[in-house]
Design a protein around this motif. Structure first.
Motif, PDB file in Angstrom:
ATOM      1  N   LYS A 352      -7.039  20.044  -4.352  1.00 44.36           N
ATOM      2  CA  LYS A 352      -8.405  20.768  -4.991  1.00 44.36           C
ATOM      3  C   LYS A 352      -8.314  20.564  -6.344  1.00 44.36           C
ATOM      4  O   LYS A 352      -9.680  20.588  -7.097  1.00 44.36           O
ATOM      5  CB  LYS A 352      -8.310  22.327  -4.764  1.00 44.36           C
ATOM      6  CG  LYS A 352      -7.447  23.069  -5.631  1.00 44.36           C
ATOM      7  CD  LYS A 352      -7.388  24.594  -5.428  1.00 44.36           C
ATOM      8  CE  LYS A 352      -6.478  25.484  -6.249  1.00 44.36           C
ATOM      9  NZ  LYS A 352      -6.304  26.809  -6.122  1.00 44.36           N
ATOM     10  N   HIS A 353      -7.514  20.082  -7.152  1.00 43.21           N
ATOM     11  CA  HIS A 353      -7.436  19.754  -8.697  1.00 43.21           C
ATOM     12  C   HIS A 353      -8.089  18.342  -8.668  1.00 43.21           C
ATOM     13  O   HIS A 353      -8.382  18.006  -9.946  1.00 43.21           O
ATOM     14  CB  HIS A 353      -6.208  19.807  -9.150  1.00 43.21           C
ATOM     15  CG  HIS A 353      -5.714  21.262  -9.156  1.00 43.21           C
ATOM     16  ND1 HIS A 353      -6.339  22.184 -10.061  1.00 43.21           N
ATOM     17  CD2 HIS A 353      -4.777  21.840  -8.405  1.00 43.21           C
ATOM     18  CE1 HIS A 353      -5.111  23.526  -9.682  1.00 43.21           C
ATOM     19  NE2 HIS A 353      -4.371  23.213  -8.809  1.00 43.21           N
ATOM     20  N   GLN A 354      -8.187  17.667  -7.748  1.00 44.25           N
ATOM     21  CA  GLN A 354      -8.799  16.093  -7.867  1.00 44.25           C
ATOM     22  C   GLN A 354     -10.197  16.400  -8.046  1.00 44.25           C
ATOM     23  O   GLN A 354     -10.990  16.870  -7.017  1.00 44.25           O
ATOM     24  CB  GLN A 354      -8.508  15.475  -6.649  1.00 44.25           C
ATOM     25  CG  GLN A 354      -8.879  13.937  -6.792  1.00 44.25           C
ATOM     26  CD  GLN A 354      -8.545  13.145  -5.583  1.00 44.25           C
ATOM     27  OE1 GLN A 354      -7.798  13.194  -4.885  1.00 44.25           O
ATOM     28  NE2 GLN A 354      -9.182  11.745  -5.263  1.00 44.25           N
ATOM     29  N   THR A 355     -10.809  15.785  -8.887  1.00 41.43           N
ATOM     30  CA  THR A 355     -12.294  16.011  -9.321  1.00 41.43           C
ATOM     31  C   THR A 355     -13.055  14.664  -9.162  1.00 41.43           C
ATOM     32  O   THR A 355     -14.296  14.826  -8.856  1.00 41.43           O
ATOM     33  CB  THR A 355     -12.496  16.397 -10.554  1.00 41.43           C
ATOM     34  OG1 THR A 355     -12.015  15.596 -11.796  1.00 41.43           O
ATOM     35  CG2 THR A 355     -11.676  17.668 -10.790  1.00 41.43           C
ATOM     36  N   ARG A 356     -12.243  13.487  -8.960  1.00 40.85           N
ATOM     37  CA  ARG A 356     -12.994  12.302  -8.773  1.00 40.85           C
ATOM     38  C   ARG A 356     -12.403  11.486  -7.589  1.00 40.85           C
ATOM     39  O   ARG A 356     -11.199  11.490  -7.298  1.00 40.85           O
ATOM     40  CB  ARG A 356     -13.050  11.558  -9.965  1.00 40.85           C
ATOM     41  CG  ARG A 356     -13.610  12.108 -11.210  1.00 40.85           C
ATOM     42  CD  ARG A 356     -13.420  11.161 -12.284  1.00 40.85           C
ATOM     43  NE  ARG A 356     -13.976  11.561 -13.540  1.00 40.85           N
ATOM     44  CZ  ARG A 356     -15.279  11.228 -13.842  1.00 40.85           C
ATOM     45  NH1 ARG A 356     -15.846  10.441 -13.064  1.00 40.85           N
ATOM     46  NH2 ARG A 356     -15.832  11.748 -15.007  1.00 40.85           N
ATOM     47  N   SER A 357     -13.401  10.735  -6.845  1.00 40.01           N
ATOM     48  CA  SER A 357     -12.571   9.688  -5.939  1.00 40.01           C
ATOM     49  C   SER A 357     -12.021   8.872  -6.640  1.00 40.01           C
ATOM     50  O   SER A 357     -12.256   8.505  -7.741  1.00 40.01           O
ATOM     51  CB  SER A 357     -13.864   9.240  -5.015  1.00 40.01           C
ATOM     52  OG  SER A 357     -14.802   8.355  -5.750  1.00 40.01           O
ATOM     53  N   TYR A 358     -11.399   7.882  -5.839  1.00 39.19           N
ATOM     54  CA  TYR A 358     -11.024   6.592  -6.370  1.00 39.19           C
ATOM     55  C   TYR A 358     -11.699   5.723  -7.020  1.00 39.19           C
ATOM     56  O   TYR A 358     -11.436   4.675  -8.132  1.00 39.19           O
ATOM     57  CB  TYR A 358      -9.981   5.950  -5.347  1.00 39.19           C
ATOM     58  CG  TYR A 358     -10.776   5.025  -4.210  1.00 39.19           C
ATOM     59  CD1 TYR A 358     -11.011   3.814  -4.429  1.00 39.19           C
ATOM     60  CD2 TYR A 358     -11.298   5.774  -3.162  1.00 39.19           C
ATOM     61  CE1 TYR A 358     -11.704   3.062  -3.554  1.00 39.19           C
ATOM     62  CE2 TYR A 358     -11.973   5.123  -2.221  1.00 39.19           C
ATOM     63  CZ  TYR A 358     -12.265   3.785  -2.428  1.00 39.19           C
ATOM     64  OH  TYR A 358     -13.072   2.922  -1.454  1.00 39.19           O
ATOM     65  N   ILE A 359     -13.106   5.610  -6.589  1.00 38.15           N
ATOM     66  CA  ILE A 359     -14.092   4.696  -6.965  1.00 38.15           C
ATOM     67  C   ILE A 359     -14.592   5.467  -8.334  1.00 38.15           C
ATOM     68  O   ILE A 359     -14.797   4.686  -9.358  1.00 38.15           O
ATOM     69  CB  ILE A 359     -15.299   4.567  -6.148  1.00 38.15           C
ATOM     70  CG1 ILE A 359     -14.810   3.938  -4.882  1.00 38.15           C
ATOM     71  CG2 ILE A 359     -16.437   4.065  -6.673  1.00 38.15           C
ATOM     72  CD1 ILE A 359     -15.878   3.578  -3.844  1.00 38.15           C
ATOM     73  N   SER A 360     -14.677   6.499  -8.457  1.00 36.64           N
ATOM     74  CA  SER A 360     -15.222   7.317  -9.569  1.00 36.64           C
ATOM     75  C   SER A 360     -13.987   7.010 -10.814  1.00 36.64           C
ATOM     76  O   SER A 360     -14.545   6.793 -11.827  1.00 36.64           O
ATOM     77  CB  SER A 360     -15.500   8.674  -9.416  1.00 36.64           C
ATOM     78  OG  SER A 360     -15.973   9.425 -10.689  1.00 36.64           O
ATOM     79  N   PHE A 361     -12.897   7.320 -10.455  1.00 43.25           N
ATOM     80  CA  PHE A 361     -11.904   7.127 -11.453  1.00 43.25           C
ATOM     81  C   PHE A 361     -11.724   5.527 -11.895  1.00 43.25           C
ATOM     82  O   PHE A 361     -11.520   5.416 -13.056  1.00 43.25           O
ATOM     83  CB  PHE A 361     -10.532   7.627 -11.072  1.00 43.25           C
ATOM     84  CG  PHE A 361      -9.708   7.582 -11.822  1.00 43.25           C
ATOM     85  CD1 PHE A 361      -9.299   8.342 -13.002  1.00 43.25           C
ATOM     86  CD2 PHE A 361      -8.376   6.462 -11.844  1.00 43.25           C
ATOM     87  CE1 PHE A 361      -8.258   8.245 -13.949  1.00 43.25           C
ATOM     88  CE2 PHE A 361      -7.303   6.391 -12.699  1.00 43.25           C
ATOM     89  CZ  PHE A 361      -7.276   7.350 -13.887  1.00 43.25           C
ATOM     90  N   GLY A 362     -11.922   4.923 -10.713  1.00 39.90           N
ATOM     91  CA  GLY A 362     -11.726   3.370 -11.431  1.00 39.90           C
ATOM     92  C   GLY A 362     -13.041   3.194 -12.360  1.00 39.90           C
ATOM     93  O   GLY A 362     -12.926   2.181 -13.144  1.00 39.90           O
ATOM     94  N   GLN A 363     -14.242   3.734 -12.382  1.00 41.56           N
ATOM     95  CA  GLN A 363     -15.310   3.522 -13.338  1.00 41.56           C
ATOM     96  C   GLN A 363     -14.830   4.181 -14.526  1.00 41.56           C
ATOM     97  O   GLN A 363     -15.019   3.627 -15.648  1.00 41.56           O
ATOM     98  CB  GLN A 363     -16.451   4.380 -12.842  1.00 41.56           C
ATOM     99  CG  GLN A 363     -17.171   3.523 -11.634  1.00 41.56           C
ATOM    100  CD  GLN A 363     -18.179   4.306 -10.845  1.00 41.56           C
ATOM    101  OE1 GLN A 363     -18.293   5.449 -11.120  1.00 41.56           O
ATOM    102  NE2 GLN A 363     -18.988   3.652 -10.131  1.00 41.56           N
ATOM    103  N   VAL A 364     -13.950   5.260 -14.691  1.00 42.32           N
ATOM    104  CA  VAL A 364     -13.446   5.993 -15.971  1.00 42.32           C
ATOM    105  C   VAL A 364     -12.417   4.851 -16.551  1.00 42.32           C
ATOM    106  O   VAL A 364     -12.562   4.653 -17.753  1.00 42.32           O
ATOM    107  CB  VAL A 364     -13.004   7.335 -15.570  1.00 42.32           C
ATOM    108  CG1 VAL A 364     -12.305   7.828 -16.877  1.00 42.32           C
ATOM    109  CG2 VAL A 364     -14.104   8.096 -15.290  1.00 42.32           C
TER     110      VAL A 364
END
Length: 525
Positions: A352-364
């Motif tokens: 539940k502590h994950q707030t972004r998918s791998y794609i979204s984190f990749g953008q960050v």
């Protein structure tokens, strides 16, 4: 029969008396089965097929374990999804003609046509010479309205197998032209992967669709305002990723149209006395599992189940005329509930502590790299990792304080301690960070590096692996697997979906329940 109430979507419940009446009506109307795939009785008027792409039993159950752990992390259990309440529960094999491990094109061809083909082929034989009739096309010829919905691009392999015929799933422009010419009444979800022909001498696919009588809708406000009687609709969410798919549900904004909203609108627009056939694909469950991202997979499975909830609301009103089938085209990632490091324990509440998918984190991460081309520092990305995955990098004194508080019964401290990175995990992240900063063209290409990261961004994959492992989730692959997948059903003829059978049988059962003649090609499979 289990008469417990359906959740219909994260908390809501159907009244027991109404559900009991609906299930009894369905049983009475089901009719006797002469053979596994043969239904005798009143044909169904309304048929839903829900396909969770990449959704095997682990994907379904991990979502249920996650929902239960969020309620109470100290009490092992599972909060059932809508699909797990359906009275018929079976398992089906998924192999293609050329591999035990299928791709989505061959698997969806089996589900849509009742015929096997080789991986990569869309609703045709293995030679790509003969087209197989699809259940959606057959339903249309019978006079039913047809809807096709997907969270990935609408010309992707699974949705394409219900309206297109081509030797290669990569023929996106050709598939899009066939969509426009299908005559189906509703398409919704992602857009066209390749709206322009490669030679750039053909019209844009959205214009082709409009020329064929489709109203194209992109804005949520305009979409929700659609009313029955307005003609054919091609509804595409305004914001799509680089592959013309919807964002992962965990990355979705309020302005985005959810899979459940697409499903509800399709029901509203297609409802008519002659009936309808609606296929709904949760396509990004598969994408999440390719990247070994359990958080994204779990939340997209829940979103898919909420879309099923919309069909169950319709079923509640017309139980003696409706069939709902839920299945997967294959499992993806070799997901398992259980990890060597957690042994007999699981801690799914950590997800539940994950707030972004791998794609979204990749953008960050891309933004960070763009701003720190010359001097990237591992310490600077640790706050980004904490914000996106909940993984904590603490010094020894802070960790010791957490241990002391946790031993004294502080649940919040125990939770943080469980997400604290060990020296081994920090070393893994630092190595992955170095690979990520090299850029895709100069990263290591050896077998070991592939086994570690699967061709994805190294730091992103390492983050998902560490969080998943801490939760008690593990993976064996970045590809599909060959294990059988669960299939569930409710409504007319649902008993045919109990037992163990092949994915081609799913199509044959639905055809029979719809009162359609199973094609000779399918009977031969």
């Amino acid at each position: 029969m289990d008469l417990r109430r359906f959740p219909f979507g994260c908390g809501a419940r159907l009244h027991r008396a109404v559900l009991t009446a609906a299930l009894v009506a369905a049983v009475l109307a089901a009719g006797p089965a002469l053979a596994d795939n043969v239904y005798v009785g009143q044909p169904a008027k309304y048929v839903f097929l829900f396909i969770g792409d990449g959704m095997g039993l682990p994907q379904r159950h991990s979502a249920e374990v996650f929902l239960a752990s969020v309620k109470d992390p100290d009490k092992p259990g599972a909060t059932r999804l809508n699909m797990s309440y359906l009275p018929a529960q079976g398992m089906c094999t998924t192999y293609s003609t050329n591999s035990i491990i299928t791709d989505s094109a061959a698997a969806a061809t089996a589900l849509a046509c009742g015929c096997k083909t080789k991986s990569g082929v869309i609703a045709m034989d293995v030679a790509g010479k003969e087209s197989y009739p699809t259940i959606a096309e057959m339903a249309k010829k019978k006079g039913l309205k047809v809807g096709v919905i997907s969270s990935v691009s609408i010309d992707h392999a699974t949705p394409a197998c219900f309206y297109a015929h081509t030797p290669s799933r990569k023929n996106y422009y050709k598939i899009g032209r066939q969509l426009a010419g299908s005559g189906f009444e509703f398409f919704g979800g992602g857009g066209f992967n390749s709206p322009e022909d490669k030679k750039h001498d053909q019209p844009n696919l959205y214009e082709v669709a409009r020329q064929k009588g489709f109203k194209t809708v992109f804005l949520k406000e305009e979409f929700l305002a659609l009313k029955p009687g307005g003609g054919k609709v091609l509804a595409v969410n305004a914001k799509l990723d680089e592959d013309a798919a919807l964002d992962f549900d965990m990355d979705r904004d309020k302005e985005d149209i959810s899979l459940a909203e697409f499903t509800a609108k399709a029901i509203e627009l297609l409802d008519n006395p002659k009936g309808f056939f609606i296929m709904v694909e949760g396509g990004k469950i598969d994408w999440a599992c390719h990247a070994n991202d359990a958080g994204a997979s779990i939340r997209d499975t829940i979103a898919f189940d909420e879309a099923l909830g919309e069909a169950l609301k319709f079923y509640e009103k017309r139980p003696s005329e409706t069939l709902i089938v839920v299945t997967g085209d294959h499992e993806c990632g070799g997901m398992t509930i259980g990890f060597a490091g957690t042994q007999y324990a699981t801690f799914f509440d950590k997800v539940k502590h994950q707030t972004r998918s791998y794609i979204s984190f990749g953008q960050v991460l891309d933004d960070y790299k763009a701003a720190h081309k010359e001097t990237p520092r591992f310490e600077e990305v640790l706050p980004l990792i904490e914000a996106s995955f909940g993984l904590l990098a603490l010094d020894k004194s802070a960790e010791a304080e957490l241990k002391k508080a946790a031993e004294a019964g502080d649940k919040a401290a125990r939770d943080k301690l469980g997400r604290t990175l060990s020296e081994r995990e920090m070393a893994l992240l630092e190595t992955a960070f170095a690979q990520s900063m090299l850029g895709q063209k100069v990263r290591s290409k050896d077998e070991y590096t592939y086994l570690l990261y699967g061709g994805y961004d190294p730091l992103t994959i390492q983050c998902t692996h560490i969080l998943n492992n801490k939760a008690g989730i593990a993976w064996t692959s970045y590809s599909h697997t060959g294990v059988p997948v669960p299939t569930s059903a409710i409504g007319l003829g649902h008993g045919l979906f109990n037992g163990y059978y092949d994915n081609t049988d799913v199509a044959k059962k639905m055809m029979s329940i719809l009162g359609l003649q199973v094609p000779a090609l399918a009977r031969a499979n």
